[in-house]
Design an enzyme around this catalytic site. Structure first.
Site, PDB file in Angstrom:
ATOM      1  N   GLU A   1      48.293  46.409  39.635  1.00 46.91           N
ATOM      2  CA  GLU A   1      48.738  46.849  40.972  1.00 46.91           C
ATOM      3  C   GLU A   1      47.991  48.111  41.401  1.00 46.91           C
ATOM      4  OE1 GLU A   1      50.642  45.111  42.832  1.00 46.91           O
ATOM      5  OE2 GLU A   1      51.989  43.938  41.562  1.00 46.91           O
TER       6      GLU A   1
ATOM      7  N   ARG B   1      45.611  47.853  44.727  1.00 51.11           N
ATOM      8  CA  ARG B   1      46.093  48.575  45.909  1.00 51.11           C
ATOM      9  C   ARG B   1      45.376  49.902  46.094  1.00 51.11           C
ATOM     10  NH1 ARG B   1      52.465  46.921  46.706  1.00 51.11           N
ATOM     11  NH2 ARG B   1      52.509  45.360  45.079  1.00 51.11           N
TER      12      ARG B   1
ATOM     13  N   THR C   1      42.311  40.999  46.356  1.00 55.00           N
ATOM     14  CA  THR C   1      43.574  40.276  46.488  1.00 55.00           C
ATOM     15  C   THR C   1      44.623  41.067  47.253  1.00 55.00           C
ATOM     16  OG1 THR C   1      45.130  38.847  45.301  1.00 55.00           O
ATOM     17  CG2 THR C   1      44.637  41.003  44.321  1.00 55.00           C
TER      18      THR C   1
END
Ligand SMILES: *[C@@H]1O[C@H](CO)[C@@H](O)[C@H](O)[C@H]1NC(C)=O
Ligand SMILES: *[C@@H]1O[C@H](CO)[C@@H](O)[C@H](O)[C@H]1NC(C)=O
Length: 588
Positions: free
Chosen positions: A173, A177, A571
């Site tokens: 993550e 991000r 993604t």
């Protein structure tokens, strides 16, 4: 209010007008005999013509059969492609972004996450924030031309952002991000050095997770101590999507810094996966990080599997289609998905992907049970398959829009059609009271017992498992502002030029506006997509601003903005430029 699926008829998804297949529908009732007679007469006519003009008829038949199986856009356009901006809708999406960002900035600037109902922020850990929301949102501001918002966010990154936090963060993550967001901000800001400096600092901290016997990175990283940390909930294991969704970010970091180490660490993971895959390319969702092998676990395109498949394609595209190993891995894997996971629903023949669940028999032998469950996360796949069809599975480098079947391999034609069908299915899961799709759907199979449980009210194609009238909704019934369907609509629109994808995106946007928008600012998740009035959950996921609104913006923007020939999206929807690789991939 019933929490059951209400079938709303066919009003949402009109077949595209003018295509060659739209007139060919199955006859019903009394028209059936008339159809048979006409069919016989037609058959005789064809026989005569075939005798007289064999080539002409064969061409016609080829076109007709080829295009009537599934999505017809592949063979003939039948519509004019218009890629200019839909300014009004695009600007409505920009307004939505401002509604989200300005509320966050007012109530929680710098905090990792935002709670729009209580007007509060929170951090992922007690050790302090890592710019989770800010880093994730900056490139969207740059794209949308929100200069003032961008300047303030950049200032925050320059003066407040720190990764010196003594706590454990999820490796994957944080990479997709924060690292992904910083790298895209660097590119789109004409290379403002502050973003690369922060990205290198973060990348170096995450590198420590790759120090395992196999080279597969650990699930968590203590950013302050610069140390990989295993996931206590899954001892000895890492999830496939998490280890195979760092490659775009780390390769791009090497391209920007000329330091090979990021590239090599990320690439090693792919070599381990290639060696460990079960024939013919299937991968379970967990791997053993000591030994670098897959362990018996679900095989699925949803959580813990999803972006592994996405990055197989995108690694080939990012390296400007020069690394055949990724093309081969992608094609093997799509073959396996087509043979083992793609299914059709009972009534409307909706295409979906099922999961394979391992089971141990009495003597310890392993068998696989097909489970008709599809996560909302899987909805990335439709657009991804269509993009793969016109790039990785094409016979030429530049396939026109829309593509013609002659320019694609048989796998390309197959995957294009499956992709278009999967997008239709994802749109069908929006046929709820709110027009929002749930987190997880189950498709009907004859043995599911749903008919006897819900007499008379049983849905025919799909349902939300555990939903009962008057009872608290299951987690599956939520919509948490996820982007996957609009991501597919964006990709499908860019590769097909078919306007219906814009229409569908607008429907979803309006549902978000109507049911997720909080008047005082921000957007919130919905607890049950089938319940009116809606109940909100006090959370605005960061991917609303980084992905959902970005893909909607790009869907309505002029297609020359971030063309797919020059960019791959990570993604988390952070765009990176395609490059000719400075290193060659060291395995095959
Ligand atoms: C989050 O972390 C930052 C940095 O340490 C801190 O300034 C802020 O107050 C924290 N926010 C909350 C809600 O605790
Ligand atoms: C990718 O390859 C093509 C064809 O070889 C070339 O024309 C193009 O410039 C390359 N793109 C980049 C970004 O290097």
């Amino acid at each position: 209010m019933s929490t059951l699926r209400q079938r709303k008829g066919e009003t949402t998804h009109k077949p595209r007008a003018g295509g060659p297949s739209t007139g060919h529908t199955e006859p019903e009732g009394s028209s059936r005999n008339a159809f048979r007679i006409a069919y016989l007469a037609f058959g005789s006519l064809v026989a005569v013509l075939l005798y007289l003009y064999p080539n002409l008829i064969l061409q016609v038949v080829e076109q007709w059969t080829g295009s009537s199986q599934a999505d017809s856009s592949i063979l003939t356009a039948g519509y004019g492609v218009d890629f200019s901006a839909d300014v009004e809708k695009r600007d409505a999406v920009v307004e939505a972004f401002k509604h989200a960002w300005l509320a966050y900035e007012r109530d929680a600037m710098g905090d990792d996450e935002y709670h729009p109902i209580s007007h509060k922020g929170s951090n992922l850990t007690q050790a302090g924030g890592i710019g989770y929301t800010v880093a994730d949102s900056i490139d969207t501001m740059l794209m949308m031309g929100l200069d003032e918002e961008y300047k303030r966010a950049r200032e925050w990154v320059a003066t407040k952002l720190s990764f010196d936090r003594d706590a454990n963060f999820n490796t994957f993550e944080t990479t997709i991000r924060v690292l992904g967001g910083l790298l895209a901000a660097y590119h789109l800001s004409n290379e403002d050095p502050i973003f690369l400096e922060k990205a290198v600092d973060l990348g170096d901290r995450i590198l420590t997770t790759f120090d395992t016997p196999s080279g597969l990175p650990l699930t968590m990283v203590n950013l302050g101590r610069q140390m990989g940390v295993a996931d206590p909930d899954y001892p000895g294991l890492v999830s496939t999507a998490e280890v195979a969704t760092l490659q775009l970010e780390f390769r791009y970091l090497t391209v920007l810094t000329d330091e090979d180490i990021y590239w090599k660490k990320a690439e090693k993971v792919m070599a381990v996966i290639k060696a460990a895959r079960m024939p013919p390319g299937l991968a379970t969702i967990f791997m053993n990080y000591q030994e670098g092998r897959f362990v018996p676990a679900a095989i699925r395109l949803g959580s813990r599997g999803d972006s592994y498949y996405e990055y197989l394609l995108k690694q080939y595209l990012q390296t400007n289609r020069t690394e055949d190993v990724y093309r081969e891995m992608y094609i093997d894997t799509m073959d396996a998905i087509q043979s083992h996971l793609v299914q059709t629903s009972m009534n409307k023949r909706l295409t979906y992907t099922a999961e394979l669940i391992p089971e141990r028999g009495r003597n310890g032998e392993l068998s696989w049970r097909l489970t008709p469950k599809q996560d909302h996360l899987v909805c990335f796949l439709g657009g991804s398959l269509m993009l793969g069809a016109v790039t990785t599975e094409a016979l030429v480098g530049d396939v026109p829009v829309p593509p013609s079947a002659q320019l694609l391999t048989p796998q390309g034609v197959r995957d294009w059609k499956t992709g278009a069908e999967l997008i239709k299915t994802c749109m069908a899961t929006h046929e709820t009271a709110t027009g929002l799709a749930p987190e997880i759907v189950h498709f009907r199979i004859p043995s599911d017992g749903v008919d006897s449980m819900l007499q008379g009210e049983a849905p025919q194609d799909w349902y939300i498992k555990g939903a009962r009238p008057g009872q608290f909704p299951p987690l599956d019934a939520r919509y948490i502002l996820r982007p996957e369907t609009v991501e597919s609509l964006f990709l499908a629109f860019r590769v097909s030029g078919d306007k219906k994808y814009r229409d569908w995106g607008w429907e979803i946007f309006q549902a978000i506006e109507k049911y997720c928008r909080i008047e005082t600012g921000g957007y919130a998740s919905v607890v049950n997509v089938d319940e009116l009035p809606v109940r909100h959950e006090d959370k605005m996921e960061t991917f609303l601003m980084s992905e959902t609104l970005k893909y909607l913006y790009l869907l309505f923007a002029d297609a020359s903005v971030l063309p797919l020939s020059d960019y791959v999206f990570n993604t988390e929807a952070h765009p990176f430029p395609v490059f000719n690789p400075p290193l060659r991939t060291g395995f095959s």
